[in-house]
Enzyme design. Structure first.
Site, short mmCIF file in Angstrom:
data_model
loop_
_atom_site.label_atom_id
_atom_site.label_comp_id
_atom_site.label_asym_id
_atom_site.label_seq_id
_atom_site.Cartn_x
_atom_site.Cartn_y
_atom_site.Cartn_z
N HIS A 43 1.73 2.30 -3.55
CA HIS A 43 0.56 2.91 -4.22
C HIS A 43 0.72 4.40 -3.42
O HIS A 43 0.56 5.32 -4.41
CB HIS A 43 -0.76 2.29 -3.77
CG HIS A 43 -1.06 1.12 -4.43
ND1 HIS A 43 -0.80 0.96 -5.93
CD2 HIS A 43 -1.40 -0.10 -4.05
CE1 HIS A 43 -0.92 -0.34 -6.30
NE2 HIS A 43 -1.42 -1.18 -5.13
N GLU A 80 0.65 -1.09 -0.05
CA GLU A 80 -0.08 -0.10 0.00
C GLU A 80 0.79 1.38 0.17
O GLU A 80 0.25 2.36 -0.55
CB GLU A 80 -1.03 0.00 1.12
CG GLU A 80 -1.84 -1.14 1.14
CD GLU A 80 -2.82 -1.26 -0.04
OE1 GLU A 80 -3.00 -0.43 -0.94
OE2 GLU A 80 -3.22 -2.43 -0.24
#
Length: 352
Positions: free
Chosen positions: A21, A18
């Site tokens: 991203h 994550e």
């Protein structure tokens, strides 16, 4: 301690994914609504600027929710208003960061423990390797043109092609100990009554040898990640060919059990061994997560990349509503698969 280890392993892998991203989205000027580790209800959260940072109850997931990711949004910081190559970079960053984590941990492991060399310490009497003139000191470099870097490449190849005739390329050190003579042997594996498997008849020590200098550390460290990526890809191929069943797939529940067993088995050897073993698991899981997320399946990063590359080809985006419906259908199928794997995990652990 085992539960803490499991939470740390899963949490780190998800955090890195994550974060990939997140950091690329921020660099591209995309607004991030929430960055969370875990799924379910929030245990803790805080807001900084435009982003809410959260830790949620179940450490088997996470999210980087971006402005305008799944719907049209007029804000210039929205995901859908950024150039297509910026959006491709953001979506691809999660799996890429998983691969980077695997490579970094691989370097640490090679520094600490070395690598498993494919150099022979001998050959078994009466087996094909001996009949073809192979001997101790030979180093296998290729099997049917597939490169062999570590001994695990040989065991993986034999697992997938147990009875196949193999062109074995290897090197033999000459008398000066520095010059290597390239040789080739064509070997058909022979069935062993003792082991119940087909064997080439090669013997390898199984011990890890230290890397010689920075170049070898980087080479074999990076290959730890590459090997796991290759294994994940080959495993997916085995699933499609029906060579892998439900009982061979481990979901979160069984992975926690595996981590628990790993900690219990390694803790008598000291905390360093425990840490290195957990790093090895991180390499495997992080590489697998990266590969799985790049599959062209709706709702996964790979599915989103398919739509973005279609946009590159068409010169205009796919209708957001239609794309959203495809991803929703994919998410429903993935949730169904997750429930099936979870049920199978529980069945195998408690009812067999």
């Amino acid at each position: 301690m085992s539960i803490i280890a499991a939470v740390l392993v899963f949490g780190l892998i998800i955090l890195i994914h994550e974060f990939g991203h997140f950091i690329v989205a921020k660099k591209c000027g995309i607004g991030v609504v929430e960055f969370s580790i875990g799924m379910g209800p929030r245990l803790w959260s805080t807001e900084k600027g435009e982003t809410r940072y959260s830790i949620k109850a179940f450490p088997f997931g996470g999210s980087c929710m971006m402005l305008g990711e799944d719907e049209n949004e007029s804000n210039p910081k929205a995901f859908n208003n950024k150039p297509v190559w910026a959006r491709i970079a953001v979506v691809a960053a999660g799996p890429i960061f998983n691969f980077i984590l695997a490579f970094l941990f691989g370097i640490v492991i090679v520094c600490a423990a070395g690598y498993d060399s494919p150099q022979l310490i001998g050959v078994s009497d009466g087996f094909p390797a001996q009949e073809q003139g192979m001997e101790a000191g030979d180093r296998i470099t290729k099997l049917n043109n597939e490169p062999v870097v570590v001994y695990r490449d040989i065991t993986l190849y034999m697992l997938l092609h147990p009875t196949e005739t193999i062109k074995v390329e290897y090197e033999r050190p000459l008398e000066d100990g520095k010059t290597m003579e390239k040789r080739t042997a064509v070997i058909t594996p022979k069935y062993s009554e003792e082991t119940g498997t087909y064997m080439l008849g090669i013997m390898v020590s199984g011990q890890y040898r230290p890397a010689n200098g920075l170049a070898e550390i980087l080479k074999y460290g990076a290959y730890e990640g590459i090997y796991c990526i290759k294994t994940a890809i080959k495993s997916i191929g085995m699933m499609f060919r029906g060579q892998v069943g439900m009982d061979d797939m481990a979901g979160p529940v069984r992975m926690v059990s595996i981590i628990d067993d790993t900690v219990k088995e390694t803790i008598p050897y000291g905390i360093e061994t425990v840490i290195l073993t957990l790093m090895n698991l991180c390499i495997l899981l992080s590489s697998s997560l990266g590969v799985m997320n790049l599959l062209p399946v709706p709702a996964l990063d790979g599915g989103r990349l398919v739509f973005l590359f279609l946009e590159v080809v068409r010169g205009k985006p796919i209708d957001k509503e239609k794309e959203g419906m495809v991803h929703m259908a994919g998410m429903a199928l993935l949730m169904g698969l997750m429930l099936l794997v979870l049920f199978n995990d529980i069945s195998l652990l408690f009812f067999k």
